[in-house]
Structure formats: C-alpha cells, structure tokens
Enzyme design. Sequence first.
Site, PDB file in Angstrom:
ATOM      1  N   GLY A  26      -3.428 111.848  18.508  1.00 21.25           N
ATOM      2  CA  GLY A  26      -4.309 112.807  17.838  1.00 21.25           C
ATOM      3  C   GLY A  26      -3.724 113.414  16.576  1.00 21.25           C
ATOM      4  O   GLY A  26      -4.299 114.341  16.005  1.00 21.25           O
TER       5      GLY A  26
ATOM      6  N   ASP B 112     -13.413 108.430   5.875  1.00 20.58           N
ATOM      7  CA  ASP B 112     -12.219 107.886   6.533  1.00 20.58           C
ATOM      8  C   ASP B 112     -11.334 107.112   5.562  1.00 20.58           C
ATOM      9  O   ASP B 112     -11.398 105.881   5.468  1.00 20.58           O
ATOM     10  CB  ASP B 112     -12.593 107.002   7.738  1.00 20.58           C
ATOM     11  CG  ASP B 112     -12.780 107.856   8.983  1.00 20.58           C
ATOM     12  OD1 ASP B 112     -12.833 109.088   8.860  1.00 20.58           O
ATOM     13  OD2 ASP B 112     -12.865 107.283  10.082  1.00 20.58           O
TER      14      ASP B 112
ATOM     15  N   ARG C 160     -11.335 118.360   6.372  1.00 24.71           N
ATOM     16  CA  ARG C 160     -12.379 117.649   5.635  1.00 24.71           C
ATOM     17  C   ARG C 160     -13.677 118.445   5.698  1.00 24.71           C
ATOM     18  O   ARG C 160     -13.924 119.175   6.658  1.00 24.71           O
ATOM     19  CB  ARG C 160     -12.625 116.263   6.253  1.00 24.71           C
ATOM     20  CG  ARG C 160     -11.366 115.466   6.477  1.00 24.71           C
ATOM     21  CD  ARG C 160     -11.659 114.001   6.678  1.00 24.71           C
ATOM     22  NE  ARG C 160     -12.208 113.661   7.970  1.00 24.71           N
ATOM     23  CZ  ARG C 160     -12.276 112.409   8.416  1.00 24.71           C
ATOM     24  NH1 ARG C 160     -11.859 111.394   7.671  1.00 24.71           N
ATOM     25  NH2 ARG C 160     -12.775 112.153   9.608  1.00 24.71           N
TER      26      ARG C 160
ATOM     27  N   LYS D 249      -8.370 116.853  10.592  1.00 27.34           N
ATOM     28  CA  LYS D 249      -7.924 115.510  10.964  1.00 27.34           C
ATOM     29  C   LYS D 249      -6.427 115.581  11.258  1.00 27.34           C
ATOM     30  O   LYS D 249      -5.638 115.933  10.388  1.00 27.34           O
ATOM     31  CB  LYS D 249      -8.204 114.526   9.815  1.00 27.34           C
ATOM     32  CG  LYS D 249      -7.852 113.074  10.158  1.00 27.34           C
ATOM     33  CD  LYS D 249      -8.468 112.129   9.157  1.00 27.34           C
ATOM     34  CE  LYS D 249      -8.048 110.684   9.408  1.00 27.34           C
ATOM     35  NZ  LYS D 249      -8.675 109.773   8.454  1.00 27.34           N
TER      36      LYS D 249
ATOM     37  N   ARG E   1     -21.765 108.987  11.910  1.00 28.10           N
ATOM     38  CA  ARG E   1     -21.489 107.604  11.488  1.00 28.10           C
ATOM     39  C   ARG E   1     -22.491 106.647  12.127  1.00 28.10           C
ATOM     40  O   ARG E   1     -23.151 107.003  13.107  1.00 28.10           O
ATOM     41  CB  ARG E   1     -20.070 107.214  11.955  1.00 28.10           C
ATOM     42  CG  ARG E   1     -18.999 108.165  11.484  1.00 28.10           C
ATOM     43  CD  ARG E   1     -17.976 108.438  12.592  1.00 28.10           C
ATOM     44  NE  ARG E   1     -17.046 109.511  12.187  1.00 28.10           N
ATOM     45  CZ  ARG E   1     -15.934 109.308  11.510  1.00 28.10           C
ATOM     46  NH1 ARG E   1     -15.560 108.079  11.220  1.00 28.10           N
ATOM     47  NH2 ARG E   1     -15.168 110.310  11.151  1.00 28.10           N
TER      48      ARG E   1
ATOM     49  N   GLY F  89     -14.995 107.510  19.128  1.00 34.69           N
ATOM     50  CA  GLY F  89     -15.093 108.976  19.087  1.00 34.69           C
ATOM     51  C   GLY F  89     -14.010 109.613  18.237  1.00 34.69           C
ATOM     52  O   GLY F  89     -13.104 108.949  17.747  1.00 34.69           O
TER      53      GLY F  89
ATOM     54  N   ASP G  32     -17.835 102.381  12.683  1.00 38.53           N
ATOM     55  CA  ASP G  32     -17.495 103.782  12.971  1.00 38.53           C
ATOM     56  C   ASP G  32     -16.973 104.485  11.719  1.00 38.53           C
ATOM     57  O   ASP G  32     -16.763 105.694  11.737  1.00 38.53           O
ATOM     58  CB  ASP G  32     -16.459 103.869  14.098  1.00 38.53           C
ATOM     59  CG  ASP G  32     -15.256 102.974  13.858  1.00 38.53           C
ATOM     60  OD1 ASP G  32     -15.453 101.749  13.740  1.00 38.53           O
ATOM     61  OD2 ASP G  32     -14.129 103.487  13.769  1.00 38.53           O
TER      62      ASP G  32
HETATM   63  P1  AMP Z   1      -9.726 104.523  12.275  1.00 43.05           P
HETATM   64  O1  AMP Z   1      -9.412 103.074  12.232  1.00 43.05           O
HETATM   65  O2  AMP Z   1      -8.666 105.399  11.676  1.00 43.05           O
HETATM   66  O3  AMP Z   1     -11.078 104.840  11.718  1.00 43.05           O
HETATM   67  O4  AMP Z   1      -9.744 104.954  13.817  1.00 43.05           O
HETATM   68  C1  AMP Z   1     -10.471 104.282  14.799  1.00 43.05           C
HETATM   69  C2  AMP Z   1     -10.492 105.083  16.077  1.00 43.05           C
HETATM   70  O5  AMP Z   1      -9.172 105.375  16.526  1.00 43.05           O
HETATM   71  C3  AMP Z   1     -11.195 106.418  15.956  1.00 43.05           C
HETATM   72  O6  AMP Z   1     -11.850 106.668  17.163  1.00 43.05           O
HETATM   73  C4  AMP Z   1     -10.045 107.390  15.770  1.00 43.05           C
HETATM   74  O7  AMP Z   1     -10.375 108.679  16.181  1.00 43.05           O
HETATM   75  C5  AMP Z   1      -8.976 106.770  16.647  1.00 43.05           C
HETATM   76  N1  AMP Z   1      -7.622 107.133  16.201  1.00 43.05           N
HETATM   77  C6  AMP Z   1      -6.969 106.684  15.111  1.00 43.05           C
HETATM   78  N2  AMP Z   1      -5.740 107.229  15.026  1.00 43.05           N
HETATM   79  C7  AMP Z   1      -5.607 108.057  16.087  1.00 43.05           C
HETATM   80  C8  AMP Z   1      -4.572 108.910  16.572  1.00 43.05           C
HETATM   81  N3  AMP Z   1      -3.399 109.037  15.950  1.00 43.05           N
HETATM   82  N4  AMP Z   1      -4.812 109.604  17.712  1.00 43.05           N
HETATM   83  C9  AMP Z   1      -5.983 109.489  18.369  1.00 43.05           C
HETATM   84  N5  AMP Z   1      -6.976 108.697  17.971  1.00 43.05           N
HETATM   85  C10 AMP Z   1      -6.809 107.989  16.853  1.00 43.05           C
HETATM   86 MG    MG Z   2     -12.354 106.200  11.581  1.00 39.36          MG
END
Ligand code: AMP
Ligand code: MG
Length: 526
Positions: free
Chosen positions: A135, A282, A192, A122, A199, A99, A272
């Site tokens: 987040g 992403d 963005r 983001k 996705r 998510g 994702d």
């Molecule tokens: P990514 O590998 O960046 O595509 O992220 C994979 C998952 O981790 C997604 O669900 C992102 O929303 C979550 N995510 C990545 N970085 C953070 C963060 N700093 N805080 C919260 N969720 C994160």
């Molecule tokens: Mg991602």
Amino acid sequence: MLTFTNRFLNALPGDPNPSNHSRQVHGAFWSRVTPARVAAPSLLLHSPEVAAMLGLSEAQMRSPEMLAALSGNGVLPGMDTYATAYAGHQFGNWAGQLGDGRAIMLGEVLAPSAEHFEWQLKGAGPTPFSRRADGRAVLRSSIREFLCSEAMHHLGVPTTRALSLVLTGEPVERDMFYDGHPELEPGAIVCRVAPSFIRFGHFELFASRGEHALLRQLIDFTVTHYFPGIAAAHADPRERLLAWYAEVCARTARLMARWMGVGFVHGVMNTDNLSILGLTIDYGPYGWVDDFDPGWTPNTTDAQGKRYAFGRQPGVAQWNLARLGDALATLDAVPPEALTDALAQFERTYAAEANGLFAEKFGLRAAVGHGDDASEARAIIDAAFALLVQHEIDMTIFFRSLASATTVADLRDAFYRDTEWHEARAAWAAWFERYAALGARLHATPDARAERAARMNAVNPKYVLRNYLAQQVIDSAHAGDYAPIAELLDVMRRPYEEQPGRERFAHKRPDWARTKAGCSMLSCSS
Ligand code: AMP
Ligand code: MG
C-alpha cells in the site's frame, strides 16, 4: 473552511466489514479504511494552482492539520476515508478484482467554482484491495506522478491533478527491476485531485460478477454527476446509456490524440488505468518519446510485447473501450450492435482530432477543406511521418523548430546523430522545399506568417517532462536536494513559452541517458 460532500460514499452502498485485511469485496462500491500513520511527515511540495482551485490559502496548505491530512495521519473536518472496488484487464488478460490497493480517498469537496473534486492519497498504506502488497509508494514514483500530472495539465491535456507531495519519513522496500535485489527507498505520498477517479474497471467488476443492480447504479451515478448534459437529453435509460458510452468513446479518442500530439506514452494502459472521464490517470512507468519512435515503450515489463508502445495507444484505447462495452452489454435491453455503433465513434473522433491537431502542429491548418491544398498538406504530413521514423529525430524539437525554420538546416538540432543527419539531409531538403512552398502559399503576408507561427508554438511545446529531466531531479532528491523538483515544476508551468535562461530544459536526451534506468527504462515497481 472546506465543504466536503462525499457523494460517492454517501450515494453508493459500501462494505459492512470494517476490518482492513486483503479480501474479495462483494456487493459494495467501497470499503472504509483509515490511512496508516507515518513516522515523520514533511510537505515537500504542493501545486499552488490545485490549492487555489480547491479554495485553499497558502497558510492553510502549510498548517499542521493539512500536513496531517495529506500524510494520512489525520483528517480534516468532513473528510471520510475509504478505498473503492474495481477490476480490470491487464496486458490483455482478465485480472479480476483489483481496487484501490494503495490509494485511499479522503472525500470530495465542493470547490469555490461549484465543481466537486475528490482527494485521494496514493501510498497511504494497505486497504482490503492491496492483495499481498504494502500500500506504499516510493519517492521516485511520487515525484514522477506529481510532476507529470501538473505538466500534463499545463500542456492542456486532460489529467488528474496533484495537490501535494509528502515525505513520510519511513523507508519502503522495492525490488526495482524484479531481479532479486530489493532496496530500501524513501517513502512518499501524493495527494491526487480529480472530479472522479472512476475507471473502466469499476464497471467491469460488477458486470463480471453479475451484480447488475450495482452496475446500473454506477452508470446512473456517473451519468447524473459527470455527464449532466446527457442525463438531461435522454430520459430513456437505454438511450441514455448508449449516448453516454458514445461520449466516453469520444472523450477517450480526444485524449489519445492529445497524448500522441505531445509524445506521451502512458506505459500501462490496462482497463483499470483508464478514466471514465477521459482523464490521464495513474502515472507509473510512463515516458515521453525523445526520438519519434511509434514502437517505443518506457515500461520494461512490456518490453517483449510492446503492447503499450507509443504508436499503439489509440488502438489499445479502443480495445479497452470494447471491454467497457462488453461490461455494459451484460445488462438486459442493451443491444450489442448499438454498442458497436457507439464504439465506432472512437475511430471517427480520433481521426478527426489527430488530423486536426497535426495539421495545426505543422502549421497547415489553413489548407484543410481547400481541395488541392488539402491533399498537398495531407501528403506533406504523411511524408514527414515516413521520414521521422527512419532516423532518431527528437519529436519535441522537430515540431518546435517548424514555426521559425527557414531552411532545412534549421531541423538539424532535432537529429540525435550527425551521421544520420548527413544521410537524411537530401530527403529532408526536398520535403522542406515542398512544405515551405505550401506554407508560403497559404500565408502570403508577414502578418499571416507571424500569426501562423504563434499558433504553431501554442501546440508545439518547447518544454516537456523529458524522462532524463525527471530522473535528474529524482537523483538530486535522493541526495537530499529537493530544490530541483520545484524548479522543474516551474518550467513545466509554461511549456509553450520561450523561457530565457532555461534552455537546458529543452535539450534533447543526452547520450548518458539513452539506456539509463529511469531515463528510458522503467518498471512497474513503484
Ligand atoms: P497499477 O499497475 O499501478 O495501476 O496497479 C494495479 C493494481 O495493483 C491496483 O489495484 C493497485 O492498487 C495495486 N497496487 C499497485 N501497487 C501497490 C502497492 N504497493 N500496494 C498495494 N496495491 C498496489
Ligand atoms: Mg492503477
């Protein structure tokens, strides 16, 4: 005045629980969430092209209300903020619910062109999908996302866009190489923009939970709004689904051909991170190949398996499409064989697109379909690939050199090492003679040759967002100088044109950048 339509939010059921704590969200497409306030936001940069696409004037972009919206400190009239639920396969393994953990949707606007665009922050704070993370996003990754989405667009590669880059004025803690050395870094937020951020993982989530009504609803929503041609052509739901899946396969194949053609390596091709619209989405530990190395990955987290290496991207995309197919196959009345047939569309489209693109890049398009010339062109292109992987040869410089090269010596600048150039020179000379002979035969007149060169330069960029260039502007930004980001963005606006005075942005990776963090090695920590 912006017209917000917010169709995803209005058409699809949401989570009744209004609280913002990490949890599994069932039976819903989204959870309402308010961005966290930030201390001292400032607008570092925006994309004038994206602002214009949305119908925003320069004055609107610079207004206090806009800064509040782009930093998560307020909303514009009509905005409604939420995070969406999706799942995914990460590095080949089922990961369950993921998510929008640090992405918050602001809503969807109806643009002057009559197209709809979603806005998404983001790094605007935690959501129910944040798990244990904060987040937030740091400045270095936000600069990389902003620059690369715009650079990709100007290269002609389908991508999500970046409207703005905002400094939050708040520090964010990150352990960049996961080695127990966390540091405070400046926080930032990118806004963005895309027609949709749906996705593959959105479909996988509902399939994995057996929430078939929601899965059907999502397919319906997606096809109706984003694939209207398919919706119009197929009334029967089963035929519609199959035609749509085949189209997603074809779009993804075209995207892969484009990535391979410019030397882009996404770095984290989890399901994702694949857009249902065939957009690049992403921008994390992505990179651009300097030397043409199919085995190269910028992502240190993937250094062992190299699952997402440059040359593996088309195969991985196909694997991801198969996982999307698995999700669709959970619906009654969708025969798995029909999905397999549709998936076959991927290989056919990828082969046609990549062969066509590389024929164009080598300036040998005119040979296609002409018997002996076509097989000679094929053999020349294959021979070039076999030679390219043997030594460190800069992909961008190599292809850009071809349009004007008159002797093999004109390829020398693409070599990273003099010793290798001397070693390889004879083989490349033989290749070049054969290549030039076919080129001369296909393009006999000076006019035809000039036209061919122009076409080649329109597919072989002079300027790409080289890893070390991005890192240099990040280093400047950390030292308080933000001007280089805007200058680099400006160079990336016209990647196929010669830009006199800006040749340094086309230079191959300097030696100091070979193994420097950020230049050749990136982690997922962002
Ligand atoms: P990514 O590998 O960046 O595509 O992220 C994979 C998952 O981790 C997604 O669900 C992102 O929303 C979550 N995510 C990545 N970085 C953070 C963060 N700093 N805080 C919260 N969720 C994160
Ligand atoms: Mg991602």
